[in-house]
Design an enzyme around this catalytic site. Structure first.
Site, mmCIF file in Angstrom:
data_model
loop_
_atom_site.group_PDB
_atom_site.id
_atom_site.type_symbol
_atom_site.label_atom_id
_atom_site.label_comp_id
_atom_site.label_asym_id
_atom_site.label_seq_id
_atom_site.Cartn_x
_atom_site.Cartn_y
_atom_site.Cartn_z
ATOM 1 N N LYS A 118 0.928 -1.138 0.028
ATOM 2 C CA LYS A 118 0.053 0.032 0.007
ATOM 3 C C LYS A 118 0.807 1.204 0.093
ATOM 4 O O LYS A 118 1.593 1.607 1.087
ATOM 5 C CB LYS A 118 -0.913 -0.182 1.127
ATOM 6 C CG LYS A 118 -2.280 0.643 1.219
ATOM 7 C CD LYS A 118 -2.149 2.213 0.815
ATOM 8 C CE LYS A 118 -1.656 3.070 2.093
ATOM 9 N NZ LYS A 118 -1.650 4.473 1.442
ATOM 10 N N ARG A 153 3.604 8.621 14.708
ATOM 11 C CA ARG A 153 2.236 8.606 14.985
ATOM 12 C C ARG A 153 1.785 7.314 14.517
ATOM 13 O O ARG A 153 0.916 6.447 14.895
ATOM 14 C CB ARG A 153 1.597 9.959 14.487
ATOM 15 C CG ARG A 153 -0.008 9.785 15.087
ATOM 16 C CD ARG A 153 -0.639 11.256 14.574
ATOM 17 N NE ARG A 153 -0.752 11.155 12.934
ATOM 18 C CZ ARG A 153 -1.765 10.470 12.402
ATOM 19 N NH1 ARG A 153 -2.656 10.047 13.185
ATOM 20 N NH2 ARG A 153 -1.679 10.453 11.142
ATOM 21 N N GLY A 178 2.848 4.919 12.792
ATOM 22 C CA GLY A 178 3.449 3.599 13.407
ATOM 23 C C GLY A 178 2.883 3.027 14.533
ATOM 24 O O GLY A 178 2.636 1.886 14.497
ATOM 25 N N GLU A 206 9.392 1.610 10.972
ATOM 26 C CA GLU A 206 10.641 2.436 10.781
ATOM 27 C C GLU A 206 10.039 3.888 10.640
ATOM 28 O O GLU A 206 9.372 4.343 9.697
ATOM 29 C CB GLU A 206 11.311 2.173 9.288
ATOM 30 C CG GLU A 206 11.858 0.788 9.142
ATOM 31 C CD GLU A 206 13.150 0.634 10.136
ATOM 32 O OE1 GLU A 206 13.607 1.979 10.465
ATOM 33 O OE2 GLU A 206 13.689 -0.265 10.358
ATOM 34 N N CYS A 247 14.205 10.725 6.200
ATOM 35 C CA CYS A 247 13.835 10.435 7.537
ATOM 36 C C CYS A 247 15.212 10.573 8.437
ATOM 37 O O CYS A 247 15.019 11.041 9.361
ATOM 38 C CB CYS A 247 13.550 8.747 7.588
ATOM 39 S SG CYS A 247 14.694 7.701 6.474
ATOM 40 N N GLU A 267 9.900 16.783 14.079
ATOM 41 C CA GLU A 267 10.379 16.429 12.690
ATOM 42 C C GLU A 267 9.821 17.402 11.794
ATOM 43 O O GLU A 267 8.702 17.182 11.425
ATOM 44 C CB GLU A 267 10.211 14.919 12.494
ATOM 45 C CG GLU A 267 10.960 14.588 10.913
ATOM 46 C CD GLU A 267 10.434 13.243 10.908
ATOM 47 O OE1 GLU A 267 9.185 12.818 11.045
ATOM 48 O OE2 GLU A 267 11.202 12.325 10.213
HETATM 49 P P1 NAD Z 1 2.621 8.899 7.177
HETATM 50 O O1 NAD Z 1 2.743 8.172 8.691
HETATM 51 O O2 NAD Z 1 1.759 9.937 7.195
HETATM 52 O O3 NAD Z 1 2.300 7.826 5.906
HETATM 53 C C1 NAD Z 1 3.081 6.741 5.919
HETATM 54 C C2 NAD Z 1 1.871 5.675 5.343
HETATM 55 O O4 NAD Z 1 0.999 5.286 6.199
HETATM 56 C C3 NAD Z 1 1.314 5.909 3.756
HETATM 57 O O5 NAD Z 1 1.129 4.936 3.087
HETATM 58 C C4 NAD Z 1 -0.171 6.446 4.271
HETATM 59 O O6 NAD Z 1 -1.169 6.338 3.601
HETATM 60 C C5 NAD Z 1 -0.324 5.465 5.665
HETATM 61 N N1 NAD Z 1 -1.079 5.938 6.638
HETATM 62 C C6 NAD Z 1 -1.362 7.297 6.935
HETATM 63 N N2 NAD Z 1 -2.439 7.383 7.993
HETATM 64 C C7 NAD Z 1 -2.709 5.994 8.433
HETATM 65 C C8 NAD Z 1 -3.684 5.507 9.151
HETATM 66 N N3 NAD Z 1 -4.414 6.376 9.910
HETATM 67 N N4 NAD Z 1 -4.064 4.174 9.142
HETATM 68 C C9 NAD Z 1 -3.089 3.397 8.110
HETATM 69 N N5 NAD Z 1 -2.188 3.692 7.393
HETATM 70 C C10 NAD Z 1 -2.091 5.110 7.411
HETATM 71 O O7 NAD Z 1 4.219 9.310 6.809
HETATM 72 P P2 NAD Z 1 4.485 10.165 5.620
HETATM 73 O O8 NAD Z 1 4.113 11.554 5.785
HETATM 74 O O9 NAD Z 1 3.959 9.559 4.290
HETATM 75 O O10 NAD Z 1 6.060 10.201 5.534
HETATM 76 C C11 NAD Z 1 6.975 10.744 6.487
HETATM 77 C C12 NAD Z 1 7.578 10.002 7.548
HETATM 78 O O11 NAD Z 1 8.036 8.827 7.196
HETATM 79 C C13 NAD Z 1 8.406 10.736 8.533
HETATM 80 O O12 NAD Z 1 8.162 11.061 9.577
HETATM 81 C C14 NAD Z 1 9.753 10.075 7.963
HETATM 82 O O13 NAD Z 1 10.584 10.416 9.097
HETATM 83 C C15 NAD Z 1 9.175 8.719 7.948
HETATM 84 N N6 NAD Z 1 10.103 7.905 7.289
HETATM 85 C C16 NAD Z 1 11.067 6.991 8.021
HETATM 86 C C17 NAD Z 1 11.859 5.996 7.362
HETATM 87 C C18 NAD Z 1 12.820 5.272 7.994
HETATM 88 O O14 NAD Z 1 13.337 4.382 7.449
HETATM 89 N N7 NAD Z 1 13.015 5.228 9.474
HETATM 90 C C19 NAD Z 1 12.116 6.290 6.032
HETATM 91 C C20 NAD Z 1 11.366 7.301 5.504
HETATM 92 C C21 NAD Z 1 10.333 8.099 6.031
#
Ligand code: NAD
Length: 495
Positions: A188, A244, A246, A264, A299, A398
């Site tokens: 997804k 959040r 996660g 992650e 990230c 962040e």
């Molecule tokens: P996000 O958490 O908003 O979204 C990530 C994924 O989760 C997307 O596919 C989104 O559709 C899904 N999602 C969002 N809300 C959801 C819900 N209520 N229920 C289920 N799924 C849901 O993050 P983002 O804005 O897409 O990405 C940025 C974040 O990702 C930053 O915090 C960044 O640090 C982190 N990140 C971490 C790593 C790592 O390896 N540690 C790598 C890249 C990005």
């Protein structure tokens, strides 16, 4: 590359926009779609299928059939490896299409998506393909006339939910080890970056991966993402995204079938410059790349400069000069652009909001403006705030944009304490010419990756992930295979 007109290519290229389930591109069951807007110019890019819980059910059922009948996990290692190598080759063959999809979706410079994201994605799948016929199981020391086998078994159906900042590369960090280990897969992608995931599905189809082994359901997090997280037929969720969300996946797992969840999540990585640091120009340039590559939407971006008092002014001046000539916001479809767009309007508002807070609580050194507004897209200058208190929001939260905060210290212990004073623990760097300090401080830094006199070195061969609230589990390297397998012990008695 220099001769391609990427605007013409973008107008000519029809990107895939349907779900990929059980080996076929299909509409969402309810026929629904969502409009995707380009961060390059704010214009609509066309509709993409909006997967709902019913579509997730179909994808998980297809993945379950493909797992249970052994069409994937039952293949000889050489057979599974050949499939994955073909998959990697097909991604390479579609590299320009993949790079273009990624640039159009999230506004990364086309030069970066061609040089980094597309080859990184294919390379990761290829690396894990090569592990399949080189990974051995174990035999434990056991009494006479007994044999105790320890074998690695695939978990079953793996669901991956990934973010938009390195969409295909992060997906490949999950797809590679999961498929190599014999699991089947439902991806997804983020709603901001659906197209590159579907270009991967095209590559999987051309490579002849058996139906149901690799499925893609585009759609929103709260609908498709949540349905995958709560699905009783999924054994593992591999999540990358915000801290959040996660935690939501951990809750979904607890409230459904207790599936495994790897998280992650976010980062606020310090770049710690000790008094014994060396060549300040080299440090300035590396610090700038560490925060401004991908417009800070990384990230592990080195978003906090923690620098000794005596070096702060000169280092910040050098970073500012280098950044303002190197990271000039430009058209992502121009092959010469190094600094592209912020991925969407929501993220733009977040970044601008933090810059406003920074203006009130710290000293703006450079940048701070939204630019190229005439394009209709989302562009912000590389920005530096000095005199930042480490407990202020811009130093703790962040921002996920091109904003560097500067905090100073007097003693090494203070510097280390400031560097570690964060809820995150993804990465950190330390700059010093003192060998003992390099060893001492790198051990004290609480982060999944520590760089000494460098930043952002990475490769599929080393684990990647964080301490503290950044998450649990590791992507990449041979260790990632542990995350997609369960150990089975088999006792054989031939007495
Ligand atoms: P996000 O958490 O908003 O979204 C990530 C994924 O989760 C997307 O596919 C989104 O559709 C899904 N999602 C969002 N809300 C959801 C819900 N209520 N229920 C289920 N799924 C849901 O993050 P983002 O804005 O897409 O990405 C940025 C974040 O990702 C930053 O915090 C960044 O640090 C982190 N990140 C971490 C790593 C790592 O390896 N540690 C790598 C890249 C990005």
């Amino acid at each position: 590359m220099g001769t391609v007109n990427w605007h013409d290519r973008a107008s000519a290229e029809q990107l895939p926009n349907k779900l990929f389930i059980d080996g076929k591109f299909v509409d969402a069951l309810d026929g629904g779609g969502f409009e995707k807007y380009s961060p390059i110019d704010g214009r609509p890019q066309g509709e993409v299928a909006s997967g709902q819980a019913a579509d997730i059910d179909l994808a998980v059922a297809a993945a379950r059939r493909a797992f249970s009948d052994g069409r994937w996990s039952g293949l000889d290692p050489a057979g599974r490896k050949a499939h994955l190598l073909r998959f990697a080759d097909e991604i390479d063959a579609a590299a320009e299409r993949l790079a273009l999809a990624e640039t159009l979706d999230v506004g990364k410079p086309i030069g970066d998506t061609l040089a980094v994201d597309a080859p990184g994605t294919a390379g990761t799948i290829r690396w894990y393909a090569e592990t399949i016929d080189k990974t051995y199981d174990e035999i434990a020391p056991a009494p006479a006339e007994r044999l105790a086998l320890i074998t690695r078994e695939p978990l079953g159906v793996v669901g991956a939910v990934v973010p938009w900042n390195y969409p295909s590369m992060i997906a490949s960090w999950k797809i590679g080890p999961a498929l190599a280990a014999g699991n089947t897969f439902v991806l997804k992608p983020a709603e901001q970056s659906p197209h590159s995931a579907l270009v991967l599905a095209e590559a999987a189809e051309r490579a002849g991966l058996p139906d149901g082994v690799f499925n893609v359901v585009t759609g929103f997090g709260e609908t498709a993402g949540q349905a995958l997280g709560r699905h009783p037929g999924v054994e593992k969720i591999a999540f990358t995204g915000s801290t959040r969300v996660g935690r939501l996946f951990q809750r979904y797992a607890a409230e459904s079938n207790g599936k495994q969840v790897a998280v992650e999540a976010g980062g606020k990585s310090p770049q710690l410059v000790l008094e014994s640091a060396g060549d300040l120009q080299r440090i300035a340039e590396t610090v700038a790349w560490g925060i401004y590559y991908n417009v800070g939407q990384t990230c592990n971006a080195g978003s906090r400069l923690v620098v000794h008092d005596s070096l702060a002014d000169e280092l910040v001046t050098r970073i500012s000069e280098f950044a303002s000539k190197t990271f000039v916001p430009g058209d992502p479809l121009d092959a010469n652009t190094r600094f592209g767009a912020i991925a969407d309007e929501h993220q733009l508002a977040t970044v601008v909001g933090y810059i406003e807070q920074g203006r009130r609580t710290a000293r703006l050194v450079t940048g701070g403006e939204r630019v190229r507004t005439e394009s209709g897209g989302y562009y912000v200058q590389p920005t530096i705030f000095a005199d930042v208190a480490n407990d202020s929001a811009i130093a703790q939260e962040e921002i996920f944009g091109p904003v560097l905060t500067v905090t100073t210290f007097a003693t090494e212990d203070e510097g280390v304490a400031l560097a570690n004073d964060t809820r995150y623990g993804l990465a950190a760097s330390v700059w010093t010419t003192d060998l003992a300090a390099a060893h001492r401080v790198s051990r004290q830094l609480r982060a999944g990756t520590v760089w000494v006199n460098t930043f952002d070195e990475s490769s599929v061969i080393t684990p990647f992930g964080g301490f503290k609230e950044t998450g649990l589990g590791r992507d990449k390297s041979l260790h990632a295979i542990d995350a997609y397998t369960a150990l089975k012990t088999t006792w054989i008695n031939w007495e």
